[in-house]
Design a protein around this motif. Structure first.
Motif, PDB file in Angstrom:
ATOM      1  N   VAL A  61      -7.059  -3.594  -3.156  1.00 36.85           N
ATOM      2  CA  VAL A  61      -8.175  -2.674  -2.960  1.00 36.85           C
ATOM      3  C   VAL A  61      -9.466  -3.282  -3.510  1.00 36.85           C
ATOM      4  O   VAL A  61     -10.532  -3.188  -2.895  1.00 36.85           O
ATOM      5  CB  VAL A  61      -7.892  -1.311  -3.618  1.00 36.85           C
ATOM      6  N   SER A  62      -9.365  -3.935  -4.668  1.00 37.70           N
ATOM      7  CA  SER A  62     -10.536  -4.552  -5.296  1.00 37.70           C
ATOM      8  C   SER A  62     -11.118  -5.687  -4.468  1.00 37.70           C
ATOM      9  O   SER A  62     -12.282  -6.052  -4.642  1.00 37.70           O
ATOM     10  CB  SER A  62     -10.178  -5.081  -6.690  1.00 37.70           C
ATOM     11  N   ALA A  63     -10.314  -6.241  -3.580  1.00 35.41           N
ATOM     12  CA  ALA A  63     -10.791  -7.328  -2.723  1.00 35.41           C
ATOM     13  C   ALA A  63     -11.629  -6.815  -1.560  1.00 35.41           C
ATOM     14  O   ALA A  63     -12.275  -7.607  -0.866  1.00 35.41           O
ATOM     15  CB  ALA A  63      -9.606  -8.136  -2.190  1.00 35.41           C
ATOM     16  N   ARG A  64     -11.627  -5.507  -1.346  1.00 37.55           N
ATOM     17  CA  ARG A  64     -12.443  -4.920  -0.290  1.00 37.55           C
ATOM     18  C   ARG A  64     -13.876  -4.787  -0.800  1.00 37.55           C
ATOM     19  O   ARG A  64     -14.108  -4.145  -1.827  1.00 37.55           O
ATOM     20  CB  ARG A  64     -11.901  -3.552   0.122  1.00 37.55           C
ATOM     21  N   PRO A  65     -14.848  -5.390  -0.122  1.00 39.63           N
ATOM     22  CA  PRO A  65     -16.232  -5.437  -0.623  1.00 39.63           C
ATOM     23  C   PRO A  65     -16.819  -4.090  -1.016  1.00 39.63           C
ATOM     24  O   PRO A  65     -17.427  -3.972  -2.090  1.00 39.63           O
ATOM     25  CB  PRO A  65     -17.004  -6.061   0.556  1.00 39.63           C
ATOM     26  N   ALA A  69      -0.477  -2.823  -9.875  1.00 35.74           N
ATOM     27  CA  ALA A  69      -1.391  -3.946 -10.092  1.00 35.74           C
ATOM     28  C   ALA A  69      -1.666  -4.679  -8.784  1.00 35.74           C
ATOM     29  O   ALA A  69      -2.814  -5.053  -8.489  1.00 35.74           O
ATOM     30  CB  ALA A  69      -0.810  -4.904 -11.120  1.00 35.74           C
ATOM     31  N   LYS A  70      -0.623  -4.875  -7.984  1.00 34.94           N
ATOM     32  CA  LYS A  70      -0.797  -5.559  -6.701  1.00 34.94           C
ATOM     33  C   LYS A  70      -1.677  -4.745  -5.770  1.00 34.94           C
ATOM     34  O   LYS A  70      -2.587  -5.284  -5.114  1.00 34.94           O
ATOM     35  CB  LYS A  70       0.569  -5.807  -6.057  1.00 34.94           C
ATOM     36  N   TYR A 107       0.834  -1.193   0.000  1.00 34.10           N
ATOM     37  CA  TYR A 107       0.000   0.000   0.000  1.00 34.10           C
ATOM     38  C   TYR A 107       0.870   1.245   0.000  1.00 34.10           C
ATOM     39  O   TYR A 107       2.088   1.175   0.206  1.00 34.10           O
ATOM     40  CB  TYR A 107      -0.905   0.010   1.237  1.00 34.10           C
ATOM     41  N   VAL A 108       0.239   2.380  -0.208  1.00 35.76           N
ATOM     42  CA  VAL A 108       0.959   3.654  -0.163  1.00 35.76           C
ATOM     43  C   VAL A 108       1.683   3.807   1.174  1.00 35.76           C
ATOM     44  O   VAL A 108       2.821   4.290   1.226  1.00 35.76           O
ATOM     45  CB  VAL A 108      -0.034   4.822  -0.377  1.00 35.76           C
ATOM     46  N   ALA A 156      -5.949   6.784   0.250  1.00 34.11           N
ATOM     47  CA  ALA A 156      -5.041   7.091  -0.859  1.00 34.11           C
ATOM     48  C   ALA A 156      -4.960   5.926  -1.832  1.00 34.11           C
ATOM     49  O   ALA A 156      -4.826   6.125  -3.051  1.00 34.11           O
ATOM     50  CB  ALA A 156      -3.644   7.420  -0.325  1.00 34.11           C
ATOM     51  N   ASP A 157      -5.068   4.712  -1.319  1.00 37.65           N
ATOM     52  CA  ASP A 157      -5.017   3.522  -2.166  1.00 37.65           C
ATOM     53  C   ASP A 157      -6.264   3.424  -3.044  1.00 37.65           C
ATOM     54  O   ASP A 157      -6.183   3.072  -4.221  1.00 37.65           O
ATOM     55  CB  ASP A 157      -4.877   2.270  -1.303  1.00 37.65           C
ATOM     56  N   PHE A 158      -7.414   3.733  -2.473  1.00 40.45           N
ATOM     57  CA  PHE A 158      -8.649   3.717  -3.260  1.00 40.45           C
ATOM     58  C   PHE A 158      -8.640   4.843  -4.287  1.00 40.45           C
ATOM     59  O   PHE A 158      -9.068   4.666  -5.427  1.00 40.45           O
ATOM     60  CB  PHE A 158      -9.868   3.858  -2.352  1.00 40.45           C
ATOM     61  N   TYR A 159      -8.151   6.004  -3.891  1.00 45.04           N
ATOM     62  CA  TYR A 159      -8.057   7.160  -4.786  1.00 45.04           C
ATOM     63  C   TYR A 159      -7.223   6.810  -6.011  1.00 45.04           C
ATOM     64  O   TYR A 159      -7.618   7.083  -7.157  1.00 45.04           O
ATOM     65  CB  TYR A 159      -7.423   8.309  -4.008  1.00 45.04           C
ATOM     66  N   LEU A 160      -6.079   6.171  -5.801  1.00 50.06           N
ATOM     67  CA  LEU A 160      -5.221   5.768  -6.912  1.00 50.06           C
ATOM     68  C   LEU A 160      -5.904   4.696  -7.763  1.00 50.06           C
ATOM     69  O   LEU A 160      -5.898   4.775  -9.000  1.00 50.06           O
ATOM     70  CB  LEU A 160      -3.894   5.240  -6.380  1.00 50.06           C
TER      71      LEU A 160
END
Length: 225
Positions: A192-196, A186-187, A153-154, A162-166
């Motif tokens: 982030v995509s794994a967070r519901p 990509a990682k 993560y950042v 910040a991770d979701f923003y990116l």
């Protein structure tokens, strides 16, 4: 209760995500920017700049600028799992990254998606898009290098908004191409995509990006004023 003015092809999902992560009550009022509702007298009375999103606070203040809205909500509601507190050692790096995304990535994404706003002639829109995309990729390369050293993560092992923003802008640009070129991004995007609560917004953003790209092919001079 908060009122959020948003809609398709806007950055409102960034604010919605923070509201929902924080379980903060709000009402969404959709603005159809394809129909020019963001330029209507009614909306300009709320935000004279004619930009979406706008957040009306419980105190009645009209706030704008998406990075500011995310930080405001996280700080006001003490969502320290999304934004380090003022005295947290990670606060500096967090703010540095958020404002880097806002100033250097988001700004070029505006030129990429709305080239007609920045081109003097309609025939220059395609060149404006290409330049903006190259600049975004150059800045993502810098972020990818930083993530490779400190990630995933950042803030290292700590998730933040910040991770979701990116990830939002990666989805809006071209997720597959960006992730193929930048493995550390990509990682992060995968995590982030794994967070519901994040997954739905990122998926919807990709759909919106593809729909807008198709409209741009049909109307290269720009479909939104």
């Amino acid at each position: 209760m908060y009122i959020l003015y948003g809609g398709d092809f806007t950055r409102a999902p960034l604010v919605q995500w923070v509201l929902e992560e924080g379980e903060i009550e709000y009402e969404l009022r959709k603005i159809d920017i394809l129909k020019g509702e963001h330029r209507s007298a009614e909306f300009l009375a709320i935000n004279p700049a004619g930009l979406v999103p706008v957040l009306i606070t419980p105190d009645g203040d009209a706030l704008y600028e998406v990075a500011a809205l995310m930080l405001y909500l996280a700080d006001r509601h003490q969502l320290t799992e999304l934004a380090p507190s003022l005295t947290d050692p990670d606060r500096g790096l967090f703010l540095s990254t958020v404002f880097h995304i806002a100033g250097d990535v988001q700004s070029e994404m505006k030129r990429f998606h709305f080239p007609n706003r920045f081109s003097l002639r309609g025939e220059d829109s395609l060149g404006m898009q290409r330049l903006a995309k190259s600049l975004v990729l150059a800045r993502l390369n810098v972020i990818n290098t930083r993530l490779a050293k400190r990630g995933p993560y950042v803030l290292g092992t700590r998730f933040s908004l910040a991770d979701f923003y990116l990830s939002f802008w990666v989805a809006y640009l071209d997720r597959e191409a960006v992730c193929l070129q930048f493995p550390s991004i990509a990682k992060l995007h995968g995590l982030v995509s794994a967070r519901p609560k994040a997954a739905r917004y990122l998926e919807d953003t990709e759909i919106m990006a593809k729909a807008y790209a198709e409209m741009m092919i049909q109307h290269p001079g720009g479909v939104i004023s």
